[in-house]
Design an enzyme around this catalytic site. Structure first.
Site: not given
Length: 291
Positions: A45-46, A108, A134, A139, A162, A204
């Site tokens: 996502t980064t 979502y 993760y 988020r 993570k 991470i």
């Protein structure tokens, strides 16, 4: 399974037309390897995974792995909120030779804990590669509970987590119930030292783009038993850990990479570049930490 102690979730460099800049991705990957990182997470996502295409991701996986070779592990970000899409991407990532996979909790959809279990179970079955889970409730809107992680840890190639829940009690419970060889990484730079104190493996990182050497010094001190030096590094670096989220990640860290000669470029909509006030704050922050 441990992938190392420090991995950075790499941004995706882009040119002036906001096309993926693969040459600059190679440059950035080498920079990360040369400055404290044991591994690289690509197209997480980064790395703006929601707005880069499957074809772009596959090419990124390929060029980054070819560039770093055996010098660092390359973890492919293959998570999405569509299980079948994640399975397909996992297979394609495996075909280009990455070392492992990482998949985020679906965002979502708000799946149940059983839905999370089935989602990750199906991804794990797609390839023999080690899979890192993760969890980032801020988020995804869903918190993957320790009991679900425990169930997933029984699948042989689900080997790491993570964790970015921000709750040390949850981290403690995870460490209490998970197998000793199941690796757990902080998903938040500022939580690295507290999570190391709870027996976690490493980080991470986002900040590792620009302070990888300093973070390596912090972790090396911790694992050498020099907790006071590790604490000094944590307190020194804390403003950077927090400040790089002055606006939405990865906008600030892409901006700061200019100090390392990396042309990370802009971000794709719906993200926008840093405004002048944010840039001034980030410039001051960088000078404060690196000066």
């Amino acid at each position: 399974m441990s992938f190392g102690r420090i991995l950075t979730a790499m941004v995706t460099p882009m040119n002036e037309c906001l096309e993926v800049d693969y040459e600059e991705a190679k440059h950035l990957a080498l920079h990360l390897v040369e400055h404290g990182n044991d591994g690289i997470v690509v197209a997480g996502t980064t790395g703006e995974s929601p707005t880069i295409s499957t074809e772009e991701k596959i090419e990124l996986f390929k060029v980054v792995k070819e560039t770093v070779g055996s010098r660092a592990v390359v973890i492919a970000g293959i998570g999405s909120n569509t299980t079948e899409a994640s399975v397909t991407l996992a297979k394609k990532a495996a075909a280009v030779g990455v070392d492992g996979l990482m998949a985020v909790v679906p965002y979502y959809n708000k799946p149940s804990q059983e839905g999370l279990y089935q989602h990750f179970r199906k991804i794990a079955a797609a390839t023999p590669l080690p899979l890192m889970l993760y969890n980032i409730p801020s988020r995804s809107s869903v918190n993957m509970l320790p009991e679900t992680v425990l169930r997933l840890s029984e699948i042989p190639n689900i080997t790491a987590l993570k964790e970015a829940c921000g709750m040390m009690d949850q981290v403690s419970e995870l460490k209490r119930i998970l197998p000793e060889n199941f690796a757990m990484y902080s998903g938040d730079d500022s939580q690295t030292l507290p999570m190391l104190a709870l027996g976690c493996t490493g980080i991470i990182s986002v900040a590792g783009h620009v302070i990888g050497d300093e973070m390596r010094s912090m972790l090396d001190a911790w694992f050498a038993g020099d907790t006071q030096t590790a604490l000094k590094w944590h307190l020194k670096l804390l403003p950077m850990f927090k400040g790089i989220f002055v606006t939405t990640n990865p906008v600030p860290i892409k901006y700061l990479l200019k100090y390392h000669g990396i042309k990370a470029g802009g971000v794709r909509l719906p993200l926008v570049d840093a405004i002048e006030k944010e840039k001034a704050f980030l410039d001051d922050l960088y000078r404060q930490i690196k000066g």
